[in-house]
Write a protein that holds these residues in place. Structure first.
Motif, PDB file in Angstrom:
ATOM      1  N   ARG A 104       0.816  -1.220   0.000  1.00  0.00           N
ATOM      2  CA  ARG A 104       0.000   0.000   0.000  1.00  0.00           C
ATOM      3  C   ARG A 104       0.848   1.267   0.000  1.00  0.00           C
ATOM      4  O   ARG A 104       0.362   2.351   0.319  1.00  0.00           O
ATOM      5  N   SER A 105       2.115   1.150  -0.381  1.00  0.00           N
ATOM      6  CA  SER A 105       3.015   2.291  -0.347  1.00  0.00           C
ATOM      7  C   SER A 105       2.522   3.450  -1.212  1.00  0.00           C
ATOM      8  O   SER A 105       2.619   4.616  -0.822  1.00  0.00           O
ATOM      9  N   VAL A 106       1.997   3.138  -2.402  1.00  0.00           N
ATOM     10  CA  VAL A 106       1.521   4.197  -3.295  1.00  0.00           C
ATOM     11  C   VAL A 106       0.318   4.905  -2.673  1.00  0.00           C
ATOM     12  O   VAL A 106       0.206   6.133  -2.738  1.00  0.00           O
ATOM     13  N   ARG A 107      -0.560   4.142  -2.035  1.00  0.00           N
ATOM     14  CA  ARG A 107      -1.719   4.750  -1.377  1.00  0.00           C
ATOM     15  C   ARG A 107      -1.283   5.644  -0.232  1.00  0.00           C
ATOM     16  O   ARG A 107      -1.813   6.753  -0.050  1.00  0.00           O
ATOM     17  N   PHE A 108      -0.301   5.165   0.560  1.00  0.00           N
ATOM     18  CA  PHE A 108       0.215   5.997   1.643  1.00  0.00           C
ATOM     19  C   PHE A 108       0.798   7.299   1.094  1.00  0.00           C
ATOM     20  O   PHE A 108       0.570   8.372   1.639  1.00  0.00           O
ATOM     21  N   ALA A 109       1.566   7.182   0.012  1.00  0.00           N
ATOM     22  CA  ALA A 109       2.181   8.365  -0.588  1.00  0.00           C
ATOM     23  C   ALA A 109       1.119   9.336  -1.094  1.00  0.00           C
ATOM     24  O   ALA A 109       1.250  10.556  -0.932  1.00  0.00           O
ATOM     25  N   LEU A 110       0.066   8.804  -1.714  1.00  0.00           N
ATOM     26  CA  LEU A 110      -1.015   9.657  -2.225  1.00  0.00           C
ATOM     27  C   LEU A 110      -1.712  10.380  -1.083  1.00  0.00           C
ATOM     28  O   LEU A 110      -1.921  11.609  -1.135  1.00  0.00           O
ATOM     29  N   TRP A 151      -0.611  10.958   1.942  1.00  0.00           N
ATOM     30  CA  TRP A 151       0.312  11.913   2.566  1.00  0.00           C
ATOM     31  C   TRP A 151       0.398  13.181   1.720  1.00  0.00           C
ATOM     32  O   TRP A 151       0.323  14.302   2.250  1.00  0.00           O
ATOM     33  N   GLY A 152       0.560  13.031   0.405  1.00  0.00           N
ATOM     34  CA  GLY A 152       0.681  14.182  -0.479  1.00  0.00           C
ATOM     35  C   GLY A 152      -0.569  15.051  -0.478  1.00  0.00           C
ATOM     36  O   GLY A 152      -0.482  16.284  -0.506  1.00  0.00           O
ATOM     37  N   LEU A 153      -1.745  14.421  -0.421  1.00  0.00           N
ATOM     38  CA  LEU A 153      -2.994  15.187  -0.381  1.00  0.00           C
ATOM     39  C   LEU A 153      -3.102  15.968   0.930  1.00  0.00           C
ATOM     40  O   LEU A 153      -3.507  17.144   0.938  1.00  0.00           O
ATOM     41  N   GLY A 154      -2.752  15.326   2.039  1.00  0.00           N
ATOM     42  CA  GLY A 154      -2.786  16.015   3.322  1.00  0.00           C
ATOM     43  C   GLY A 154      -1.835  17.194   3.355  1.00  0.00           C
ATOM     44  O   GLY A 154      -2.186  18.295   3.815  1.00  0.00           O
ATOM     45  N   HIS A 155      -0.637  16.979   2.860  1.00  0.00           N
ATOM     46  CA  HIS A 155       0.368  18.050   2.796  1.00  0.00           C
ATOM     47  C   HIS A 155      -0.154  19.206   1.948  1.00  0.00           C
ATOM     48  O   HIS A 155      -0.026  20.376   2.319  1.00  0.00           O
ATOM     49  N   GLY A 156      -0.753  18.873   0.807  1.00  0.00           N
ATOM     50  CA  GLY A 156      -1.251  19.907  -0.090  1.00  0.00           C
ATOM     51  C   GLY A 156      -2.370  20.730   0.516  1.00  0.00           C
ATOM     52  O   GLY A 156      -2.416  21.952   0.356  1.00  0.00           O
ATOM     53  N   VAL A 157      -3.281  20.062   1.227  1.00  0.00           N
ATOM     54  CA  VAL A 157      -4.386  20.777   1.869  1.00  0.00           C
ATOM     55  C   VAL A 157      -3.852  21.806   2.868  1.00  0.00           C
ATOM     56  O   VAL A 157      -4.310  22.961   2.917  1.00  0.00           O
ATOM     57  N   ALA A 158      -2.857  21.399   3.665  1.00  0.00           N
ATOM     58  CA  ALA A 158      -2.282  22.310   4.662  1.00  0.00           C
ATOM     59  C   ALA A 158      -1.645  23.522   3.996  1.00  0.00           C
ATOM     60  O   ALA A 158      -1.864  24.668   4.416  1.00  0.00           O
ATOM     61  N   VAL A 159      -0.851  23.286   2.949  1.00  0.00           N
ATOM     62  CA  VAL A 159      -0.162  24.396   2.283  1.00  0.00           C
ATOM     63  C   VAL A 159      -1.162  25.340   1.611  1.00  0.00           C
ATOM     64  O   VAL A 159      -1.006  26.564   1.656  1.00  0.00           O
ATOM     65  N   ILE A 160      -2.212  24.792   1.008  1.00  0.00           N
ATOM     66  CA  ILE A 160      -3.211  25.632   0.345  1.00  0.00           C
ATOM     67  C   ILE A 160      -3.948  26.501   1.368  1.00  0.00           C
ATOM     68  O   ILE A 160      -4.187  27.694   1.131  1.00  0.00           O
ATOM     69  N   ASN A 184       2.158  22.049  -5.152  1.00  0.00           N
ATOM     70  CA  ASN A 184       1.567  20.842  -4.576  1.00  0.00           C
ATOM     71  C   ASN A 184       1.482  19.709  -5.595  1.00  0.00           C
ATOM     72  O   ASN A 184       1.656  18.535  -5.245  1.00  0.00           O
ATOM     73  N   PHE A 185       1.200  20.052  -6.854  1.00  0.00           N
ATOM     74  CA  PHE A 185       1.122  19.038  -7.892  1.00  0.00           C
ATOM     75  C   PHE A 185       2.485  18.379  -8.096  1.00  0.00           C
ATOM     76  O   PHE A 185       2.593  17.153  -8.213  1.00  0.00           O
ATOM     77  N   GLY A 186       3.542  19.191  -8.128  1.00  0.00           N
ATOM     78  CA  GLY A 186       4.888  18.645  -8.269  1.00  0.00           C
ATOM     79  C   GLY A 186       5.261  17.758  -7.107  1.00  0.00           C
ATOM     80  O   GLY A 186       5.831  16.669  -7.283  1.00  0.00           O
ATOM     81  N   LEU A 187       4.907  18.198  -5.893  1.00  0.00           N
ATOM     82  CA  LEU A 187       5.209  17.393  -4.702  1.00  0.00           C
ATOM     83  C   LEU A 187       4.452  16.068  -4.734  1.00  0.00           C
ATOM     84  O   LEU A 187       5.017  15.017  -4.426  1.00  0.00           O
ATOM     85  N   MET A 235       6.107  12.358  -4.800  1.00  0.00           N
ATOM     86  CA  MET A 235       5.870  11.437  -3.692  1.00  0.00           C
ATOM     87  C   MET A 235       5.223  10.140  -4.172  1.00  0.00           C
ATOM     88  O   MET A 235       5.492   9.062  -3.620  1.00  0.00           O
ATOM     89  N   LEU A 236       4.396  10.210  -5.198  1.00  0.00           N
ATOM     90  CA  LEU A 236       3.847   8.987  -5.780  1.00  0.00           C
ATOM     91  C   LEU A 236       4.969   8.126  -6.357  1.00  0.00           C
ATOM     92  O   LEU A 236       4.929   6.898  -6.267  1.00  0.00           O
TER      93      LEU A 236
END
Length: 202
Positions: free
Chosen positions: A40-46, A48-57, A152-155, A159-160
């Motif tokens: 499930r590494s890809v799911r974890f990365a996705l 994590w990346g979505l959570g990170h993006g929400v915070a930055v936005i 955020n898209f680049g990050l 991460m994926l």
């Protein structure tokens, strides 16, 4: 800002996001999560990346659109929370491996808490600064927010890629030797715990 610089500034936002994904604490978080379930590494990365993006936005909107300031106490709390989360991620992975060794089944039904980990990471120090300082140079808040979205898209893409690499590596290890897989998972957990301790002591 000169409109001629707009494409390069936006491209810089995307590139900054890609580079930011490879910060050591980010890699420690996603690899530590993957240590308990490499499939499930890809799911974890996705997540994590979505959570990170929400915070930055959210932080970007507060600063660029509403002119708010980020309290220093908030950033300090978020950075401390990142350290403790890394330690907990590593400890959980060790527990997971120990239960596997004993032949018990561990249910990770809420491992999508990776999104919460990403949210805290996105709230801590370097991400808002890295994304917001260039964005402040845009004359229009809309262009500034577009810069943030590209960051955020680049990050997220980077991460994926990290998640896919971890998944592939753990699957190869599992196919070759179960002990190799366990050793690799233990190493990922140790990295998460060790970096969390380093952040607390730093």
């Amino acid at each position: 800002m000169d409109i001629g610089f707009l494409p390069s500034m936006l491209a810089m936002g995307f590139a900054a996001g890609v580079l930011h994904a490879f910060d050591a604490d980010h890699l420690a978080a996603v690899s530590g999560l993957s240590g308990s379930d490499g499939k499930r590494s890809v799911r974890f990365a996705l997540h994590w990346g979505l959570g990170h993006g929400v915070a930055v936005i959210i932080i970007a909107a507060a600063v660029i659109v509403f002119g708010a300031a980020i309290p220093e106490r908030f950033s300090a709390f978020a950075e401390s929370a990142v350290a403790w989360m890394l330690i907990l991620i590593g400890v959980h992975t060790f527990y997971h491996l120990w239960q596997q060794h004993k032949g018990n089944t561990v249910h990770d039904g809420k491992r999508s808490n990776a999104m919460l980990v990403g949210l805290v990471h996105g709230s801590a120090g370097s991400a808002p600064l890295l994304a917001l300082i260039p964005a402040a140079n845009f004359s229009s808040p809309a262009w500034g927010m577009l810069h943030i979205l590209l960051f955020n898209f680049g990050l997220l893409l980077a991460m994926l890629g990290v998640g896919a690499t971890l998944r592939r590596g753990l699957l190869i290890a599992a196919n070759r030797d179960g002990r190799l897989q366990i050793s690799l998972q233990g190493s990922l957990a140790s990295f998460a715990v060790g970096f969390g301790v380093f952040l607390l002591l730093g």
